[in-house]
Enzyme design. Structure first.
Site, PDB file in Angstrom:
ATOM      1  N   LEU A  66       0.858  -1.182   0.000  1.00 13.20           N
ATOM      2  CA  LEU A  66       0.000   0.000   0.000  1.00 13.20           C
ATOM      3  C   LEU A  66       0.893   1.230   0.000  1.00 13.20           C
ATOM      4  CD1 LEU A  66      -2.487  -1.209   2.753  1.00 13.20           C
ATOM      5  CD2 LEU A  66      -3.045  -0.948   0.328  1.00 13.20           C
ATOM      6  N   VAL A  92       4.942  -1.062   2.817  1.00 12.95           N
ATOM      7  CA  VAL A  92       4.591   0.320   2.505  1.00 12.95           C
ATOM      8  C   VAL A  92       5.370   0.785   1.272  1.00 12.95           C
ATOM      9  CG1 VAL A  92       4.451   2.686   3.327  1.00 12.95           C
ATOM     10  CG2 VAL A  92       4.162   0.789   4.938  1.00 12.95           C
ATOM     11  N   LYS A  93       4.626   1.218   0.264  1.00 14.79           N
ATOM     12  CA  LYS A  93       5.255   1.700  -0.958  1.00 14.79           C
ATOM     13  C   LYS A  93       5.678   3.162  -0.793  1.00 14.79           C
ATOM     14  CE  LYS A  93       3.681   0.232  -4.979  1.00 14.79           C
ATOM     15  NZ  LYS A  93       2.763  -0.089  -6.119  1.00 14.79           N
ATOM     16  N   ILE A  94       6.957   3.396  -1.051  1.00  7.47           N
ATOM     17  CA  ILE A  94       7.526   4.739  -1.015  1.00  7.47           C
ATOM     18  C   ILE A  94       8.106   5.036  -2.399  1.00  7.47           C
ATOM     19  CG2 ILE A  94       9.274   6.234   0.031  1.00  7.47           C
ATOM     20  CD1 ILE A  94       7.354   5.403   2.130  1.00  7.47           C
TER      21      ILE A  94
END
Length: 238
Positions: A66, A92-94
């Site tokens: 996400l 967690v997508k960065i």
């Protein structure tokens, strides 16, 4: 090219339609799922947190990526910590930079060192791969997501670059490379051949898996029949 059963690369389904995500989640071939704000917008999602928490009630034992959506690095970090707390299987997508081209590697290091599982996304150069890998904690799982399909869109064959990315990422044993944005089913086999650990695949490409190994003579005949039947249905005359 081999067959699906012999693949070592893990296939992750990419999408934001709840029914489609749940359908893919139930398939043994699918080892994880990813989404992003663009896909969520196309799916008509307006409540980001509500959607994420709802889908995480179902997707409980496969990784789900996400993405943060702030353009401010400090706010990205805050969002990342909050998203990571929603479930243990969340990555967690960065993005590799914000819209001002400011590198996110500083917060990548801070988040990775604090134990947050990350998926660093929108990577397209080996320099970006190196920067990310150097800032990952070797004890914390992470995905290095290289957009091979978009690289190919510029006329560059991504295979050599992806192979190099796999080698660089070996510096961090718990990091895995994602072949992102594939353009065709063949890319699954490309990713597998170079030792890429993961490929994200949209549902339209996944639907073609039944064609793997299909006899080309039969496929040719199917295509001829399609042209004939469509012309007949259209009532074409000369």
């Amino acid at each position: 090219m081999g067959n699906i059963d012999s693949l070592k690369v893990k296939i992750f389904a990419d999408g934001a339609d709840k029914a489609g995500m749940i359908e893919m989640y139930t398939k043994p071939l699918i080892k994880g799922l990813t989404t992003n704000p663009t896909l969520m917008k196309k799916a008509g999602i307006t409540d980001y947190e509500g959607f994420a928490k709802d889908i995480l009630k179902v997707i409980i034992d496969k990784p789900l990526s996400l993405e943060v959506f702030s353009d401010d690095l400090d706010e990205m970090k805050r969002q990342a910590v909050k998203i990571a707390a929603w479930a243990d299987n969340v990555y967690v997508k960065i993005p590799i930079t914000n819209t001002k081209k400011e590198s996110t590697c500083t917060i990548v290091k801070e988040l990775s060192d604090s134990g947050v599982k990350l998926n660093i996304t929108a990577i397209m150069t080996l320099e970006q791969v190196r920067d990310v890998v150097l800032n990952l904690n070797p004890e914390v799982p992470a995905y290095v997501s290289v957009f091979a399909g978009r690289i190919a869109d510029t006329g560059i064959d991504p295979i050599a670059l992806m192979a190099a990315a796999v080698e660089i990422t070996k510096l961090k044993p718990k990091a895995e490379v994602i072949w992102a944005s594939p353009r065709e089913l063949l890319n699954i086999f490309h990713a597998d051949q170079i030792g890429c650990q993961i490929i994200t695949v949209t549902n339209d490409i996944l639907k073609k898996l039944d064609l793997v190994g299909y006899d080309l003579e039969d496929y040719s005949l199917d295509t001829v029949k399609m042209f004939y039947n469509d012309a007949t249905a259209a009532g074409f005359k000369i």
